[in-house]
Design an enzyme around this catalytic site. Sequence first.
Site, PDB file in Angstrom:
ATOM      1  N   TRP A  12       0.819  -1.228   0.000  1.00 37.87           N
ATOM      2  CA  TRP A  12       0.000   0.000   0.000  1.00 37.87           C
ATOM      3  C   TRP A  12       0.847   1.271   0.000  1.00 37.87           C
ATOM      4  O   TRP A  12       0.315   2.365  -0.129  1.00 37.87           O
ATOM      5  CB  TRP A  12      -0.920   0.006   1.219  1.00 37.87           C
ATOM      6  CG  TRP A  12      -2.120  -0.888   1.081  1.00 37.87           C
ATOM      7  CD1 TRP A  12      -2.425  -1.720   0.034  1.00 37.87           C
ATOM      8  CD2 TRP A  12      -3.194  -1.038   2.024  1.00 37.87           C
ATOM      9  NE1 TRP A  12      -3.605  -2.374   0.264  1.00 37.87           N
ATOM     10  CE2 TRP A  12      -4.107  -1.974   1.489  1.00 37.87           C
ATOM     11  CE3 TRP A  12      -3.464  -0.491   3.264  1.00 37.87           C
ATOM     12  CZ2 TRP A  12      -5.275  -2.352   2.146  1.00 37.87           C
ATOM     13  CZ3 TRP A  12      -4.624  -0.872   3.937  1.00 37.87           C
ATOM     14  CH2 TRP A  12      -5.517  -1.795   3.372  1.00 37.87           C
ATOM     15  N   LYS A  13       2.139   1.126   0.251  1.00 38.82           N
ATOM     16  CA  LYS A  13       3.033   2.299   0.331  1.00 38.82           C
ATOM     17  C   LYS A  13       2.465   3.310   1.335  1.00 38.82           C
ATOM     18  O   LYS A  13       1.897   2.905   2.351  1.00 38.82           O
ATOM     19  CB  LYS A  13       3.226   2.913  -1.054  1.00 38.82           C
ATOM     20  CG  LYS A  13       3.588   1.875  -2.109  1.00 38.82           C
ATOM     21  CD  LYS A  13       3.974   2.478  -3.421  1.00 38.82           C
ATOM     22  CE  LYS A  13       4.176   1.371  -4.436  1.00 38.82           C
ATOM     23  NZ  LYS A  13       4.726   1.829  -5.692  1.00 38.82           N
ATOM     24  N   HIS A  94      12.833  -2.366  -1.458  1.00 39.58           N
ATOM     25  CA  HIS A  94      11.943  -1.913  -2.533  1.00 39.58           C
ATOM     26  C   HIS A  94      12.649  -0.790  -3.297  1.00 39.58           C
ATOM     27  O   HIS A  94      13.398  -0.004  -2.706  1.00 39.58           O
ATOM     28  CB  HIS A  94      10.618  -1.420  -1.939  1.00 39.58           C
ATOM     29  CG  HIS A  94       9.592  -1.095  -2.969  1.00 39.58           C
ATOM     30  ND1 HIS A  94       9.622   0.072  -3.694  1.00 39.58           N
ATOM     31  CD2 HIS A  94       8.524  -1.792  -3.428  1.00 39.58           C
ATOM     32  CE1 HIS A  94       8.601   0.079  -4.542  1.00 39.58           C
ATOM     33  NE2 HIS A  94       7.927  -1.050  -4.402  1.00 39.58           N
ATOM     34  N   GLU A  96      11.780   1.993  -4.299  1.00 42.42           N
ATOM     35  CA  GLU A  96      11.580   3.348  -3.758  1.00 42.42           C
ATOM     36  C   GLU A  96      12.469   3.572  -2.546  1.00 42.42           C
ATOM     37  O   GLU A  96      12.972   4.682  -2.334  1.00 42.42           O
ATOM     38  CB  GLU A  96      10.086   3.552  -3.420  1.00 42.42           C
ATOM     39  CG  GLU A  96       9.261   3.708  -4.695  1.00 42.42           C
ATOM     40  CD  GLU A  96       7.815   3.260  -4.573  1.00 42.42           C
ATOM     41  OE1 GLU A  96       7.312   3.091  -3.457  1.00 42.42           O
ATOM     42  OE2 GLU A  96       7.194   3.056  -5.634  1.00 42.42           O
ATOM     43  N   SER A 211       3.048  -2.819 -12.144  1.00 38.76           N
ATOM     44  CA  SER A 211       1.824  -2.629 -12.921  1.00 38.76           C
ATOM     45  C   SER A 211       1.016  -3.922 -13.109  1.00 38.76           C
ATOM     46  O   SER A 211       0.429  -4.147 -14.177  1.00 38.76           O
ATOM     47  CB  SER A 211       2.136  -1.984 -14.276  1.00 38.76           C
ATOM     48  OG  SER A 211       2.660  -0.682 -14.078  1.00 38.76           O
ATOM     49  N   GLY A 232       1.089  -3.035  -6.288  1.00 35.98           N
ATOM     50  CA  GLY A 232       1.019  -1.703  -5.692  1.00 35.98           C
ATOM     51  C   GLY A 232      -0.342  -1.080  -5.930  1.00 35.98           C
ATOM     52  O   GLY A 232      -1.321  -1.367  -5.231  1.00 35.98           O
ATOM     53  N   GLY A 233      -0.436  -0.242  -6.940  1.00 29.70           N
ATOM     54  CA  GLY A 233      -1.648   0.549  -7.208  1.00 29.70           C
ATOM     55  C   GLY A 233      -2.935  -0.256  -7.196  1.00 29.70           C
ATOM     56  O   GLY A 233      -3.924   0.153  -6.567  1.00 29.70           O
TER      57      GLY A 233
HETATM   58  C1  PEP Z   1       5.301  -1.687  -6.208  1.00 27.70           C
HETATM   59  O1  PEP Z   1       5.598  -0.532  -5.962  1.00 27.70           O
HETATM   60  O2  PEP Z   1       5.767  -2.604  -5.506  1.00 27.70           O
HETATM   61  C2  PEP Z   1       4.413  -1.962  -7.327  1.00 27.70           C
HETATM   62  C3  PEP Z   1       4.459  -3.141  -7.831  1.00 27.70           C
HETATM   63  O3  PEP Z   1       3.617  -0.935  -7.758  1.00 27.70           O
HETATM   64  P1  PEP Z   1       2.549  -0.983  -8.984  1.00 27.70           P
HETATM   65  O4  PEP Z   1       1.817  -2.288  -8.901  1.00 27.70           O
HETATM   66  O5  PEP Z   1       1.679   0.194  -8.745  1.00 27.70           O
HETATM   67  O6  PEP Z   1       3.349  -0.878 -10.245  1.00 27.70           O
END
Ligand code: PEP
Length: 254
Positions: A12-13, A94, A96, A211, A232-233
């Site tokens: 969820w960040k 991660h 980020e 994604s 993620g999203g």
């Molecule tokens: C993530 O940041 O671990 C990630 C996979 O993000 P997203 O699915 O939004 O690309």
Amino acid sequence: MKIRKPIVIANWKLNGGLDLICVSVASFIGKHFNADIAICPPYIYMRDMMTFLQFSELHIGSQNVSRYQSGAYTGETSAQMLKQAGCSLCLIGHSERRAIFGETNEGCNIKVRTVLTHDLLPVLCVGENQQEREANVTEDVLYKQIREGLANINLDGKDLCIAYEPVWAIGTGLAATPTIAQEVHQFIRAQLADMFGHEIANRLRILYGGSVNKINTRELLEQKDVDGLLVGGASLDPGHFLAICQQASELAVS
Ligand code: PEP
């Protein structure tokens, strides 16, 4: 049928709140999955999530962990604290955290070892950025991240996951193709075999992240060496995340 039990992790960040926790957990209540499913909320919500979890198979994961055990380290949370809070797994390194907070392979290695000591499942995140892919050095980058991140680790009787997350695919809507994911996962498994032997490499799960959504879940998970997903999203939409988890569960047995 998947060789290894699929694992799906929501990251969820710095998003979500109590309302998202309630709706997300509610959508999993009473449902059985042939896959391990975890949500990594912001630290502050872990305990809230725990109280809602008793009627679901969901696990709680952490987005990060301190390399330190205790002491004067303002703002840090230790592996032992996470374990006591009911956490099952920890994301480590991660992209980020590497790009924004300066995490290094050496630091990740300390964290992996700390997490293993406290019987949590480390999920070491690796992946190349756009320039590295274009420069054709993906394997060199991954080699270094894996060799240094997993240096001097004994995995006898221990579990660990690798999450392959190409930086160019994170949050961009441009997921890796299933072919690229399989090629890279195969390379990662070969490194694991070299470091830990074939038996251990064959049981460790390698997740894809970048994604992921309910449309590309199936084709990614159908790849032989794609054992799970880091989302993620799409995990911020409870119905969407549930659809991803249900597909992973179906593929586990079909
Ligand atoms: C993530 O940041 O671990 C990630 C996979 O993000 P997203 O699915 O939004 O690309």
